[in-house]
Design an enzyme around this catalytic site. Structure first.
Site, PDB file in Angstrom:
ATOM      1  N   ASP A 159     -14.104 -28.574  32.506  1.00  0.00           N
ATOM      2  CA  ASP A 159     -14.038 -29.359  33.751  1.00  0.00           C
ATOM      3  C   ASP A 159     -12.627 -29.422  34.305  1.00  0.00           C
ATOM      4  O   ASP A 159     -12.429 -29.488  35.517  1.00  0.00           O
ATOM      5  CB  ASP A 159     -14.593 -30.759  33.523  1.00  0.00           C
ATOM      6  CG  ASP A 159     -16.101 -30.692  33.393  1.00  0.00           C
ATOM      7  OD1 ASP A 159     -16.585 -30.446  32.278  1.00  0.00           O
ATOM      8  OD2 ASP A 159     -16.787 -30.806  34.431  1.00  0.00           O
ATOM      9  N   ARG A 204     -24.680 -30.960  39.168  1.00  0.00           N
ATOM     10  CA  ARG A 204     -23.576 -31.278  38.251  1.00  0.00           C
ATOM     11  C   ARG A 204     -23.016 -29.967  37.728  1.00  0.00           C
ATOM     12  O   ARG A 204     -23.526 -28.893  38.021  1.00  0.00           O
ATOM     13  CB  ARG A 204     -23.995 -32.271  37.145  1.00  0.00           C
ATOM     14  CG  ARG A 204     -25.370 -32.182  36.600  1.00  0.00           C
ATOM     15  CD  ARG A 204     -25.707 -30.918  35.881  1.00  0.00           C
ATOM     16  NE  ARG A 204     -24.747 -30.560  34.858  1.00  0.00           N
ATOM     17  CZ  ARG A 204     -24.637 -29.340  34.349  1.00  0.00           C
ATOM     18  NH1 ARG A 204     -25.418 -28.333  34.763  1.00  0.00           N
ATOM     19  NH2 ARG A 204     -23.756 -29.059  33.420  1.00  0.00           N
ATOM     20  N   GLY A 205     -21.935 -30.065  36.928  1.00  0.00           N
ATOM     21  CA  GLY A 205     -21.247 -28.846  36.478  1.00  0.00           C
ATOM     22  C   GLY A 205     -20.089 -28.612  37.436  1.00  0.00           C
ATOM     23  O   GLY A 205     -20.292 -28.609  38.660  1.00  0.00           O
ATOM     24  N   ALA A 206     -18.893 -28.409  36.860  1.00  0.00           N
ATOM     25  CA  ALA A 206     -17.682 -28.404  37.689  1.00  0.00           C
ATOM     26  C   ALA A 206     -17.736 -27.459  38.915  1.00  0.00           C
ATOM     27  O   ALA A 206     -17.537 -27.894  40.049  1.00  0.00           O
ATOM     28  CB  ALA A 206     -16.472 -28.110  36.807  1.00  0.00           C
ATOM     29  N   ARG A 212     -16.748 -37.855  41.845  1.00  0.00           N
ATOM     30  CA  ARG A 212     -16.569 -37.744  40.388  1.00  0.00           C
ATOM     31  C   ARG A 212     -15.102 -37.389  40.114  1.00  0.00           C
ATOM     32  O   ARG A 212     -14.545 -36.518  40.772  1.00  0.00           O
ATOM     33  CB  ARG A 212     -17.506 -36.676  39.787  1.00  0.00           C
ATOM     34  CG  ARG A 212     -18.990 -37.044  39.914  1.00  0.00           C
ATOM     35  CD  ARG A 212     -19.876 -36.146  39.082  1.00  0.00           C
ATOM     36  NE  ARG A 212     -19.773 -36.439  37.659  1.00  0.00           N
ATOM     37  CZ  ARG A 212     -20.316 -35.672  36.719  1.00  0.00           C
ATOM     38  NH1 ARG A 212     -20.969 -34.570  37.041  1.00  0.00           N
ATOM     39  NH2 ARG A 212     -20.201 -35.991  35.448  1.00  0.00           N
ATOM     40  N   ASN A 253     -13.869 -31.232  28.812  1.00  0.00           N
ATOM     41  CA  ASN A 253     -15.235 -30.728  28.999  1.00  0.00           C
ATOM     42  C   ASN A 253     -16.183 -31.830  28.531  1.00  0.00           C
ATOM     43  O   ASN A 253     -15.750 -32.902  28.081  1.00  0.00           O
ATOM     44  CB  ASN A 253     -15.440 -29.423  28.216  1.00  0.00           C
ATOM     45  CG  ASN A 253     -16.732 -28.711  28.604  1.00  0.00           C
ATOM     46  OD1 ASN A 253     -16.990 -28.511  29.788  1.00  0.00           O
ATOM     47  ND2 ASN A 253     -17.561 -28.367  27.652  1.00  0.00           N
ATOM     48  N   LYS A 254     -17.447 -31.584  28.641  1.00  0.00           N
ATOM     49  CA  LYS A 254     -18.473 -32.584  28.312  1.00  0.00           C
ATOM     50  C   LYS A 254     -18.203 -33.275  26.982  1.00  0.00           C
ATOM     51  O   LYS A 254     -17.815 -32.621  26.005  1.00  0.00           O
ATOM     52  CB  LYS A 254     -19.829 -31.873  28.312  1.00  0.00           C
ATOM     53  CG  LYS A 254     -21.032 -32.715  27.962  1.00  0.00           C
ATOM     54  CD  LYS A 254     -21.160 -33.982  28.801  1.00  0.00           C
ATOM     55  CE  LYS A 254     -21.074 -33.747  30.295  1.00  0.00           C
ATOM     56  NZ  LYS A 254     -20.854 -34.992  31.063  1.00  0.00           N
TER      57      LYS A 254
HETATM   58  O1  MRU Z   1     -21.336 -34.156  33.651  1.00  0.00           O
HETATM   59  P1  MRU Z   1     -21.574 -32.705  33.950  1.00  0.00           P
HETATM   60  O2  MRU Z   1     -22.958 -32.252  33.623  1.00  0.00           O
HETATM   61  O3  MRU Z   1     -21.163 -32.351  35.367  1.00  0.00           O
HETATM   62  O4  MRU Z   1     -20.586 -31.955  32.974  1.00  0.00           O
HETATM   63  C1  MRU Z   1     -20.596 -30.558  32.988  1.00  0.00           C
HETATM   64  C2  MRU Z   1     -19.748 -29.939  31.945  1.00  0.00           C
HETATM   65  O5  MRU Z   1     -19.056 -30.604  31.208  1.00  0.00           O
HETATM   66  C3  MRU Z   1     -19.721 -28.446  31.924  1.00  0.00           C
HETATM   67  O6  MRU Z   1     -19.574 -27.968  30.626  1.00  0.00           O
HETATM   68  C4  MRU Z   1     -18.527 -27.977  32.767  1.00  0.00           C
HETATM   69  O7  MRU Z   1     -18.594 -28.538  34.044  1.00  0.00           O
HETATM   70  C5  MRU Z   1     -18.445 -26.507  32.880  1.00  0.00           C
HETATM   71  S1  MRU Z   1     -19.660 -25.895  33.970  1.00  0.00           S
HETATM   72  C6  MRU Z   1     -19.434 -24.238  34.251  1.00  0.00           C
END
Ligand code: MRU
Length: 341
Positions: free
Chosen positions: A234, A45-47, A86, A244-245
């Protein structure tokens, strides 16, 4: 550096982020549908990391096709499957478009050369992501002073990228320069990226980190315990509104109320100039069960309904600066981001 994801010729290997910090287990994806499932189920996970995984997924899928199969049909099948995984993070679509361009430019090569070309492109996306994060770190560290206490939300670290991280990359770069930093990590309900992942990766590098629950941020700010906030992103749209999250918006409003800088660190691949404002961003809704459980244990009555939007949008007016690999954008963002794109 922490291994988030690796290409291993006929498979893609990734650390299972659902199991951290208790277990360091690696998952092997042997075909593109396993990569797609790994993205959906948050193994990775993470963009930026999701973008790299999708690029590897395309390369892996195409590697497995035989000479006799229709390459166009196969490519678009793989591309469409990965695209559906996603919806919110821009980097997934950015990486898939990059792979599509390479396919379309090379579709007439013999199949072996075409496969090699796609693998090389996916590896370039991975390599460049780390390089960009290091540049973000290098530029961003000037915003951080020796002795700062930094609040971060979710995990925008090595685990959320091919390596080094965006928001945590800035913190890493400041620490590498000898600055003494105290990080406060929001736990980040419901998936606990802050408690499980940010604390794990900072602790591994001996960067001081203190865990707080999401509802403690305002209290700490009022008490003068936070110098600034830094998060990843994101999807950032033209006017600077940033998805973002879930919970990031709350932290940004609290930062403004308390007169603290709120910084976003992200590669240009996260910026979506096709969208003008944040309300156009599609927000992923995940299974409400994730909210009803902690560590596999139900924390409410089984029949109680729950909501689970995975992201929120922070309006640009709360963002002090956006740190990219090409420079630091300041408000008004439409103008400053255009210069960097
Ligand atoms: O649902 P996730 O864990 O994929 O969400 C991740 C985030 O919101 C991060 O803050 C974002 O992707 C930045 S990662 C460099």
């Amino acid at each position: 550096m922490l291994p988030t994801i690796e290409w291993d010729r006929d498979k893609v290997i990734m650390i299972d982020q659902r199991k951290l910090p208790e277990e360091e287990v690696y998952v092997e994806c042997k075909d593109y549908s396993q990569v797609a499932e790994a993205i959906e189920k948050m193994v990775i996970r993470g963009a930026p990391a999701v973008g790299v995984a999708a690029a590897f997924g395309v390369a892996l899928g195409m590697m497995k096709i035989g000479e006799e199969e229709k390459r166009d049909k196969e490519f678009y099948l793989i591309y469409r499957r990965l695209k559906k995984t996603r919806p919110t993070a821009r980097n997934l679509f950015w990486a898939l478009e990059r792979m599509k361009k390479i396919f379309e430019e090379n579709r007439n090569l013999d199949i072996f050369r075409l496969k090699e070309r796609l693998i090389q492109e996916a590896l370039a996306i991975e390599r460049e992501d780390i390089e960009k994060n290091k540049k973000i770190g290098f530029l961003g560290k000037q915003l951080i002073k020796d002795g700062d206490s930094i609040l971060t939300h979710c995990n925008a670290g090595a685990l959320a990228t091919a390596g080094y991280g965006t928001a945590l990359g800035v913190i890493r770069a400041a620490v590498e320069e000898g600055k003494r930093i105290q990080v406060y990590a929001d736990e980040t309900r419901p998936f606990l990226q802050g408690a499980r992942l940010t604390c794990w990766e900072l602790d591994k590098e001996n960067i001081p980190v203190i865990l707080i629950t999401d509802n403690m941020a305002g209290y700490l700010m009022q008490k003068g315990m936070i110098s600034l906030v830094i998060t990843g992103a994101d999807r950032i749209v033209r006017n600077g509104d940033t998805a973002n999250k879930i919970g990031t918006y709350t932290v940004a409003v609290l930062a403004k109320e308390n007169g603290l800088p709120f910084y976003v660190a992200a590669p240009l691949a996260t910026i979506d100039f096709n969208l003008g404002q944040g309300n156009q961003i599609l927000i992923e809704e995940r299974d409400p069960q994730e909210v009803k459980e902690v560590g596999g244990r139900c924390i409410t009555l089984p029949h109680v309904k729950a909501l689970n939007p995975a992201f929120d949008v922070t309006p640009a007016k709360y963002i002090s600066a956006i740190i990219t690999e090409k420079g630091i954008a300041r408000p008004p963002f439409e103008k400053s981001l255009t210069k960097l794109m």
